[in-house]
Design an enzyme around this catalytic site. Structure first.
Site, PDB file in Angstrom:
ATOM      1  N   LYS A 136       0.833  -1.211   0.000  1.00  0.00           N
ATOM      2  CA  LYS A 136       0.000   0.000   0.000  1.00  0.00           C
ATOM      3  C   LYS A 136       0.867   1.259   0.000  1.00  0.00           C
ATOM      4  O   LYS A 136       0.449   2.289  -0.522  1.00  0.00           O
ATOM      5  CB  LYS A 136      -1.003  -0.008   1.155  1.00  0.00           C
ATOM      6  CG  LYS A 136      -2.017  -1.157   1.024  1.00  0.00           C
ATOM      7  CD  LYS A 136      -3.467  -0.774   1.244  1.00  0.00           C
ATOM      8  CE  LYS A 136      -4.366  -1.865   0.688  1.00  0.00           C
ATOM      9  NZ  LYS A 136      -5.765  -1.822   1.030  1.00  0.00           N
ATOM     10  N   LYS A 169      -4.041 -10.747  -6.762  1.00  0.00           N
ATOM     11  CA  LYS A 169      -5.335 -10.877  -6.086  1.00  0.00           C
ATOM     12  C   LYS A 169      -6.360  -9.858  -6.582  1.00  0.00           C
ATOM     13  O   LYS A 169      -6.030  -8.695  -6.792  1.00  0.00           O
ATOM     14  CB  LYS A 169      -5.063 -10.715  -4.584  1.00  0.00           C
ATOM     15  CG  LYS A 169      -6.140 -10.146  -3.736  1.00  0.00           C
ATOM     16  CD  LYS A 169      -5.627  -9.908  -2.339  1.00  0.00           C
ATOM     17  CE  LYS A 169      -6.491  -9.066  -1.450  1.00  0.00           C
ATOM     18  NZ  LYS A 169      -7.304  -8.011  -1.932  1.00  0.00           N
ATOM     19  N   LYS A 179     -11.374  -5.000  -4.347  1.00  0.00           N
ATOM     20  CA  LYS A 179     -12.561  -4.186  -4.565  1.00  0.00           C
ATOM     21  C   LYS A 179     -12.176  -2.762  -4.943  1.00  0.00           C
ATOM     22  O   LYS A 179     -12.925  -2.070  -5.602  1.00  0.00           O
ATOM     23  CB  LYS A 179     -13.476  -4.237  -3.342  1.00  0.00           C
ATOM     24  CG  LYS A 179     -13.051  -3.402  -2.156  1.00  0.00           C
ATOM     25  CD  LYS A 179     -14.168  -3.321  -1.148  1.00  0.00           C
ATOM     26  CE  LYS A 179     -13.914  -4.161   0.082  1.00  0.00           C
ATOM     27  NZ  LYS A 179     -12.671  -3.808   0.797  1.00  0.00           N
TER      28      LYS A 179
HETATM   29  P1  ATP Z   1      -9.066  -3.042  -0.837  1.00  0.00           P
HETATM   30  O1  ATP Z   1      -9.054  -3.281  -2.312  1.00  0.00           O
HETATM   31  O2  ATP Z   1      -9.842  -1.828  -0.435  1.00  0.00           O
HETATM   32  O3  ATP Z   1      -7.718  -3.117  -0.192  1.00  0.00           O
HETATM   33  P2  ATP Z   1      -9.913  -5.764  -0.469  1.00  0.00           P
HETATM   34  O4  ATP Z   1     -10.703  -6.127  -1.684  1.00  0.00           O
HETATM   35  O5  ATP Z   1      -8.546  -6.333  -0.348  1.00  0.00           O
HETATM   36  O6  ATP Z   1      -9.918  -4.207  -0.229  1.00  0.00           O
HETATM   37  P3  ATP Z   1     -10.711  -6.017   2.303  1.00  0.00           P
HETATM   38  O7  ATP Z   1     -11.779  -5.166   2.836  1.00  0.00           O
HETATM   39  O8  ATP Z   1      -9.315  -5.608   2.593  1.00  0.00           O
HETATM   40  O9  ATP Z   1     -10.833  -6.205   0.735  1.00  0.00           O
HETATM   41  O10 ATP Z   1     -10.931  -7.526   2.758  1.00  0.00           O
HETATM   42  C1  ATP Z   1     -12.123  -8.078   3.255  1.00  0.00           C
HETATM   43  C2  ATP Z   1     -11.995  -9.575   3.313  1.00  0.00           C
HETATM   44  O11 ATP Z   1     -11.986 -10.126   1.982  1.00  0.00           O
HETATM   45  C3  ATP Z   1     -10.704 -10.080   3.965  1.00  0.00           C
HETATM   46  O12 ATP Z   1     -10.990 -11.210   4.756  1.00  0.00           O
HETATM   47  C4  ATP Z   1      -9.831 -10.466   2.802  1.00  0.00           C
HETATM   48  O13 ATP Z   1      -8.886 -11.450   3.123  1.00  0.00           O
HETATM   49  C5  ATP Z   1     -10.862 -10.984   1.818  1.00  0.00           C
HETATM   50  N1  ATP Z   1     -10.389 -10.849   0.433  1.00  0.00           N
HETATM   51  C6  ATP Z   1     -10.053  -9.709  -0.195  1.00  0.00           C
HETATM   52  N2  ATP Z   1      -9.695  -9.936  -1.464  1.00  0.00           N
HETATM   53  C7  ATP Z   1      -9.803 -11.286  -1.647  1.00  0.00           C
HETATM   54  C8  ATP Z   1      -9.562 -12.150  -2.767  1.00  0.00           C
HETATM   55  N3  ATP Z   1      -9.150 -11.673  -3.914  1.00  0.00           N
HETATM   56  N4  ATP Z   1      -9.760 -13.474  -2.598  1.00  0.00           N
HETATM   57  C9  ATP Z   1     -10.198 -13.981  -1.410  1.00  0.00           C
HETATM   58  N5  ATP Z   1     -10.439 -13.207  -0.330  1.00  0.00           N
HETATM   59  C10 ATP Z   1     -10.251 -11.875  -0.425  1.00  0.00           C
END
Ligand code: ATP
Ligand code: LTN
Length: 330
Positions: free
Chosen positions: A113, A195, A198
């Protein structure tokens, strides 16, 4: 015997993506009958990246409504917003004093980040895992369902709790980490070595968002990167794109990867991608319908939010009090 406690959270940092649903929310749902579950919209975590104030509230309500729309019962679970329970920030400060800067500097999410937000490497980004530890420890959670990317943070949470208990006795519950065997890391559709996020901003075709319309889902799926073998086989090393789609299909239809491979034997990628797309559309349809219904009455949603915060606060205040007493505050 009272039920064991589950805690997890998602950031209101965009529309939740299929990765969040498969990696986290599906497990949230699976645990709601057997455990006493707390599911949190972690808005305090989300401000480590700048957010437009006029949009932030809507993002918080959206995620709160999506938790319910995705199948989490607000009566059975405690669904709430992190900033509505001030004890999260309070405990985070205390835990900062039991966490080493060396530990925080090793966190891969901090390094990633910082690279992405070069003009705003704030202290919150650095101490983010301490707030996350506070979230979990504040409720004495026994189990924390997460996707693979949060494993390092949760290991640190456990280390902090163990360290605290060594000094003060058995004050904090050391939580177990729960990561799905399949679907713990859903990959970007057009870059299956990374990965799915969102907060994807570079290429929206990489993520499927829970509020995407069916035609958008199908179009994104059609553009998903595969390979030139024309063979639907699970092999993450040599066939990351196809394996990612198989994982999505398997988790959404509850068909094993092996059975899915058999189902698509001899079929071309066009057929395969279409079937995965349809599985996604059918999963999202009831969620989107329920979401629309909930968002038609934000006042009712806010009442649920308030109730959730009250339930959460009753537990948090108790643990906060015990932790403060253990340290010796008068
Ligand atoms: P951002 O893009 O804002 O960093 P993010 O998509 O990584 O967000 P978070 O809010 O950080 O999402 O994560 C919420 C939950 O979703 C966490 O338990 C995280 O491990 C899970 N998660 C996020 N991305 C994935 C993915 N690509 N596959 C499986 N689990 C995920
Ligand atoms: N850091 C997590 C979200 C999160 C969380 C938590 C997950 C905040 N607090 C407590 C589990 C338990 C993330 O960014 N994915």
């Amino acid at each position: 015997m009272s039920k064991k406690i589950v805690f997890s959270g998602i950031q209101p940092s965009g529309v939740p993506a299929l990765g969040n649903y498969i990696g986290a929310m599906l497990n949230f749902k699976a645990l709601q009958d057997e455990y006493n579950c707390l599911y949190c919209v972690v808005d305090l975590h989300a401000i480590t990246v700048r957010r437009a104030p006029e949009l932030f509230g809507d993002h918080v309500r959206r995620l709160f409504a999506l938790y319910i729309a995705a199948g989490l019962d607000p009566e059975k679970n405690t669904i709430f917003v992190q900033s509505h329970v001030p004890e999260h920030s309070q405990l985070a400060w205390l835990l900062n004093c039991y966490t080493y800067v060396g530990e925080l500097g090793r966190m891969t999410q901090f390094k990633d980040k910082s690279r992405k937000n070069e003009d705003n490497i704030n202290a919150g980004l650095y101490t983010y895992p301490v707030l996350m530890a506070a979230d979990v420890l504040l409720y004495g959670a026994h189990l924390v369902p997460i996707g693979d990317d949060q494993k390092q943070h949760m290991e640190l949470c456990r280390d902090i709790a163990i360290r605290f208990n060594k000094i003060y006795g058995d004050v904090l519950v050391v939580p177990e980490i729960m990561i799905p065997k399949i679907g713990a890391r859903i990959m970007k559709l057009q870059d299956p070595l990374h990965k799915m996020d969102k907060s994807e901003s570079e290429n929206l075709n990489n993520s499927i968002f829970l509020l995407d319309e069916p035609d958008i889902v199908m179009a994104k799926m059609k553009k998903a990167v595969t390979d030139s073998d024309a063979l639907v086989k699970y092999d993450t090393e040599n066939k990351p794109g196809v394996s990612n789609l198989l994982t999505i299909y398997s988790r959404l239809t509850k068909i094993s990867i092996q059975d899915a491979e058999r189902e698509f034997e001899g079929k071309n990628y066009g057929f395969f991608k279409n079937a995965v797309g349809e599985a996604v559309v059918e999963t999202l349809r009831p969620i989107q319908d329920e979401y629309k219904r909930l968002r038609a009455d934000d006042a009712a949603l806010d009442v649920l939010m308030k109730k959730g915060a009250e339930k959460a606060r009753a537990i948090a205040a108790k643990v906060m009090d015990e932790t403060s007493k253990a340290i010796g505050f008068i």
